[in-house]
Design an enzyme around this catalytic site. Structure first.
Site: not given
Length: 306
Positions: A242, A265
């Site tokens: 990620d 994120h």
């Protein structure tokens, strides 16, 4: 000179949208030098293009989403971007006929396969690297993420989940990036989630496309997927995956060390924004000789054999 890269030909695939549960078609196409990565919503008339830049990341709940000033969005870009970053793709036009990138199997591996199938072509312009020259750090409570100078691209990542299955796995990993290390050791790590959260999300019309076909699912005690894990440390590896994708909205491959604790994120994007805003903390560099390049991207012809 080390050259920029794009794909040799168009490649297309169809998958399921994680949140909508609907079929999504993705098309990756070559782009001229200095284009960067541009995403295009072809389900709209006229089609809408959104450049993949840090300031276009305007939602980070459960995924990374690009949103333009008109509110048009393309969500769940991070696994595709991890593959683009891992294979060193500088320029590409990515068309999608939905507001989200298909989730595929929950990892970056299908996107790596697509890019390898398209082939990778060097272009007649110097590849630019974003070299960290001063540390930049962001924090949120006990979570933090940092970029600092390093000759190469190193990741030092630690997660901390209070779950018996995750606690049994390795929750800390340090790796020096190379294309082969990314493809073999990181790209197949799938997103993971907890059954209790999935039930809540579905009740709110979210994660309608989520299943054990595209995620590692855990109950309170164990992994529920019949085939188990792909890596013993799949959880921390997916968080690294990620991060690779989230950092690539900086626009260039990074030369430096990325260290993080419990980041996701939102914090990843905050770090990229903080870095770009602190202009004395980085510089754009290019290299004349392969031997001088501190970040190891495999030569295009060898990628098909990884």
């Amino acid at each position: 000179m080390i050259f920029q890269r794009t794909v040799q030909k168009m490649v297309k695939s169809t998958g399921v949208g994680l949140h909508s549960g609907n079929k999504v078609t993705l098309c990756i196409m070559p782009a001229p030098v200095n284009t960067g990565i541009v995403l295009k919503r072809t389900d709209l008339s006229p089609a809408v293009s959104i450049p993949a830049k840090a300031d276009m990341v305007r939602e980070t709940t459960m995924c990374t989403a690009l949103v333009n000033d008109a509110g048009i969005r393309i969500s769940t870009i991070e696994h595709l971007f991890a593959a683009l970053a891992g294979l060193g793709i500088d320029n590409a036009i990515i068309e999608v006929d939905a507001p989200e990138i298909p989730i595929m199997d929950g990892s970056a591996s299908p996107f790596v396969f697509l890019l390898q199938s398209a082939g990778i072509k060097e272009q007649a312009a110097a590849k630019k690297y974003l070299k960290i020259i001063k540390p930049v750090r962001v924090e949120d409570g006990d979570k933090w993420a940092e970029l600092k100078p390093f000759k190469g691209f190193r990741v030092d990542f630690r997660i901390d989940f209070d779950h018996p299955e995750i606690a049994r796995s390795q929750q800390h990993m340090v790796m020096d990036f190379s294309t082969s290390a990314f493809v073999k050791d990181i790209s197949r790590a799938r997103t993971f989630g907890f059954m209790r959260d999935i039930e809540y999300l579905r009740a709110n019309n979210l994660a309608l496309g989520g299943s054990m076909e595209n995620a590692v699912v855990l109950d309170e005690y164990r992994v529920l997927n019949p085939d188990g894990l792909r890596y013993e440390d799949e959880f921390v590896k997916h968080k690294i995956l990620d991060a690779f994708g989230d950092l690539y909205v900086a626009g260039h491959a990074i030369v430096g060390e990325f260290s993080a604790y419990k980041t996701g994120h939102a914090l990843n994007n905050q770090l990229v924004r903080a870095l770009l805003a602190q202009q004395d903390a980085w510089e754009l560099v290019s290299f004349d000789k392969e031997a001088d390049v501190p970040v190891s991207f495999m030569v295009p012809g060898a990628l098909a054999h990884v």
